[in-house]
Design a protein around this motif. Structure first.
Motif, PDB file in Angstrom:
ATOM      1  N   CYS A 111       0.831  -1.196   0.000  1.00 42.42           N
ATOM      2  CA  CYS A 111       0.000   0.000   0.000  1.00 42.42           C
ATOM      3  C   CYS A 111       0.875   1.258   0.000  1.00 42.42           C
ATOM      4  N   PRO A 112       0.287   2.441  -0.275  1.00 43.47           N
ATOM      5  CA  PRO A 112       1.072   3.676  -0.338  1.00 43.47           C
ATOM      6  C   PRO A 112       1.398   4.285   1.017  1.00 43.47           C
ATOM      7  N   GLN A 113       1.014   3.617   2.090  1.00 41.07           N
ATOM      8  CA  GLN A 113       1.182   4.172   3.433  1.00 41.07           C
ATOM      9  C   GLN A 113       2.616   4.600   3.717  1.00 41.07           C
ATOM     10  N   TYR A 114       2.767   5.820   4.259  1.00 38.66           N
ATOM     11  CA  TYR A 114       4.033   6.366   4.772  1.00 38.66           C
ATOM     12  C   TYR A 114       5.065   6.694   3.698  1.00 38.66           C
ATOM     13  N   ILE A 115       4.701   6.625   2.416  1.00 44.69           N
ATOM     14  CA  ILE A 115       5.630   7.019   1.358  1.00 44.69           C
ATOM     15  C   ILE A 115       5.501   8.526   1.140  1.00 44.69           C
ATOM     16  N   GLN A 116       6.599   9.251   1.285  1.00 40.31           N
ATOM     17  CA  GLN A 116       6.592  10.697   1.055  1.00 40.31           C
ATOM     18  C   GLN A 116       6.560  10.971  -0.452  1.00 40.31           C
ATOM     19  N   GLY A 117       5.752  11.939  -0.838  1.00 38.50           N
ATOM     20  CA  GLY A 117       5.625  12.270  -2.251  1.00 38.50           C
ATOM     21  C   GLY A 117       6.804  13.098  -2.744  1.00 38.50           C
ATOM     22  N   ARG A 118       7.545  12.570  -3.692  1.00 34.30           N
ATOM     23  CA  ARG A 118       8.696  13.272  -4.259  1.00 34.30           C
ATOM     24  C   ARG A 118       8.742  13.053  -5.768  1.00 34.30           C
ATOM     25  N   HIS A 119       9.093  14.087  -6.500  1.00 33.07           N
ATOM     26  CA  HIS A 119       9.360  13.957  -7.926  1.00 33.07           C
ATOM     27  C   HIS A 119      10.881  13.948  -8.096  1.00 33.07           C
ATOM     28  N   ARG A 149      17.002  13.910  10.527  1.00 30.32           N
ATOM     29  CA  ARG A 149      16.194  14.724   9.621  1.00 30.32           C
ATOM     30  C   ARG A 149      15.507  13.890   8.538  1.00 30.32           C
ATOM     31  N   SER A 150      15.747  12.590   8.542  1.00 31.12           N
ATOM     32  CA  SER A 150      15.197  11.729   7.498  1.00 31.12           C
ATOM     33  C   SER A 150      13.727  11.420   7.749  1.00 31.12           C
ATOM     34  N   ASP A 151      12.958  11.407   6.660  1.00 32.58           N
ATOM     35  CA  ASP A 151      11.561  10.972   6.728  1.00 32.58           C
ATOM     36  C   ASP A 151      11.364   9.624   6.040  1.00 32.58           C
ATOM     37  N   THR A 152      12.476   9.038   5.582  1.00 33.76           N
ATOM     38  CA  THR A 152      12.422   7.788   4.823  1.00 33.76           C
ATOM     39  C   THR A 152      13.712   7.009   5.045  1.00 33.76           C
ATOM     40  N   PHE A 153      13.604   5.705   5.177  1.00 31.73           N
ATOM     41  CA  PHE A 153      14.777   4.845   5.041  1.00 31.73           C
ATOM     42  C   PHE A 153      14.327   3.509   4.479  1.00 31.73           C
ATOM     43  N   LEU A 154      15.278   2.753   3.989  1.00 31.87           N
ATOM     44  CA  LEU A 154      15.018   1.421   3.456  1.00 31.87           C
ATOM     45  C   LEU A 154      15.724   0.414   4.341  1.00 31.87           C
ATOM     46  N   ILE A 155      15.080  -0.730   4.536  1.00 32.00           N
ATOM     47  CA  ILE A 155      15.615  -1.751   5.428  1.00 32.00           C
ATOM     48  C   ILE A 155      15.660  -3.094   4.713  1.00 32.00           C
ATOM     49  N   GLY A 156      16.770  -3.791   4.889  1.00 30.62           N
ATOM     50  CA  GLY A 156      16.925  -5.131   4.353  1.00 30.62           C
ATOM     51  C   GLY A 156      17.036  -6.138   5.483  1.00 30.62           C
ATOM     52  N   THR A 157      16.360  -7.267   5.315  1.00 27.94           N
ATOM     53  CA  THR A 157      16.403  -8.355   6.302  1.00 27.94           C
ATOM     54  C   THR A 157      16.580  -9.670   5.563  1.00 27.94           C
ATOM     55  N   HIS A 168      10.481  -0.615   2.953  1.00 28.68           N
ATOM     56  CA  HIS A 168      10.485   0.839   3.100  1.00 28.68           C
ATOM     57  C   HIS A 168       9.902   1.212   4.451  1.00 28.68           C
ATOM     58  N   ARG A 169      10.445   2.254   5.053  1.00 30.74           N
ATOM     59  CA  ARG A 169       9.877   2.834   6.269  1.00 30.74           C
ATOM     60  C   ARG A 169       9.825   4.350   6.100  1.00 30.74           C
ATOM     61  N   GLY A 170       8.723   4.944   6.516  1.00 30.25           N
ATOM     62  CA  GLY A 170       8.580   6.385   6.416  1.00 30.25           C
ATOM     63  C   GLY A 170       7.845   6.952   7.607  1.00 30.25           C
ATOM     64  N   GLY A 171       8.053   8.227   7.864  1.00 29.16           N
ATOM     65  CA  GLY A 171       7.396   8.906   8.969  1.00 29.16           C
ATOM     66  C   GLY A 171       7.808  10.369   8.980  1.00 29.16           C
TER      67      GLY A 171
END
Length: 276
Positions: A111-119, A149-157, A168-171
């Protein structure tokens, strides 16, 4: 998950239009990392219903620049502007100077949850302006500043039998806390698949990458993570789930330049407010 996991019709077109992805895999020393893959539209191409061609490699100096073949990998493909994402897990069957081939085993959208909108747009001078990457094990003040200051990071497991995964994680900026050489963040309500937390419950190995889309700077981290259960609503439990993840960095690569930029950001709706 889509069954069968095939790169057909809408999935194939979605991939063909993208310019950003990230891959989770192990380096030549067996260490787990996640790193971006960037290219023009068409760099992600379905060459058959179960084989993905990636005509790009991680940035020079990135931890996975030289990916060993015949290993499990996880990919996440994101269109930030419309908050769409697709996850692909499989086996890296070939890696050469032209890019990667992935045999697809799992394929599913989120789902699109927590993804910040960026072009996103290309930054042609990124390679020229980038300095040498810094490698180490301890977070410096500028690393912590990037995290905070980050609103996004990516996580690998990873999972011992099911392979590697990218997520993806966002907030809101500040949702990832940095304390005493470690990071932690509250787990938000999501799609209830618990891919990442399920993997961590089996294998604590984890990797993160933070990307500053305004400057292009990045911070790659490899280490281990653990889930903590708290009383719902305690300080820092922003979404009231009673879950938080602690990450302990063991290796880092800082200062690599992402050849993409975004001039503005539209916050995703529904971010829980920070509670500390």
């Amino acid at each position: 998950m889509l069954a069968p996991a095939q790169l057909r019709s809408g999935v194939s077109q979605f991939l063909a239009d993208r310019t950003f992805a990230a891959i989770t895999g192990r380096d030549v020393d067996g260490r787990l990392w996640i790193t971006p893959l960037v290219g023009p539209p068409g760099f992600l191409r379905a060459v058959s219903p179960d084989v993905l061609r990636v005509q790009a490699l991680p940035t020079e100096g990135a931890p996975l620049r030289r990916l060993p073949e015949h290993q499990p990998v996880g990919l996440i493909v994101i269109e930030f502007a419309t908050r769409r994402r697709l996850r692909i897990n499989g086996i890296l069957t070939r890696a050469d100077e032209g890019g990667l081939y992935v045999s697809v085993e799992q394929l599913y959208g989120n789902c699109p949850q927590y993804i910040q909108g960026r072009h996103l747009h290309t930054a042609p001078d990124a390679a020229a302006s980038a300095g040498p990457a810094r490698r180490g094990s301890a977070l410096r003040h500028d690393d912590i500043a990037l995290v905070r200051r980050s609103d996004t990071f990516l996580i690998g497991t990873t999972h011992p039998t099911r392979g590697n995964d990218a997520s993806h994680r966002g907030g809101s900026p500040g949702f990832v806390r940095a304390e005493n050489g470690r990071l932690w963040w509250p787990d938000y309500s999501g799609n209830n698949m618990f891919n990442t937390l399920g993997n961590l419950s089996t294998d604590p190995t984890a990797t993160l990458v933070f990307l500053d889309f305004a400057t292009g700077r990045s911070l790659h981290l490899s280490g281990h993570a653990e889930l903590e259960w708290t009383r719902p609503g305690v300080t820092g439990d922003d979404d009231g789930t009673g879950r938080r993840v602690h990450f302990y960095p063991e290796h880092l690569v800082a200062g690599l330049e992402l050849p993409l930029r975004a001039d503005s950001v539209a916050a995703a709706p529904g971010h829980p407010p920070l509670t500390d």
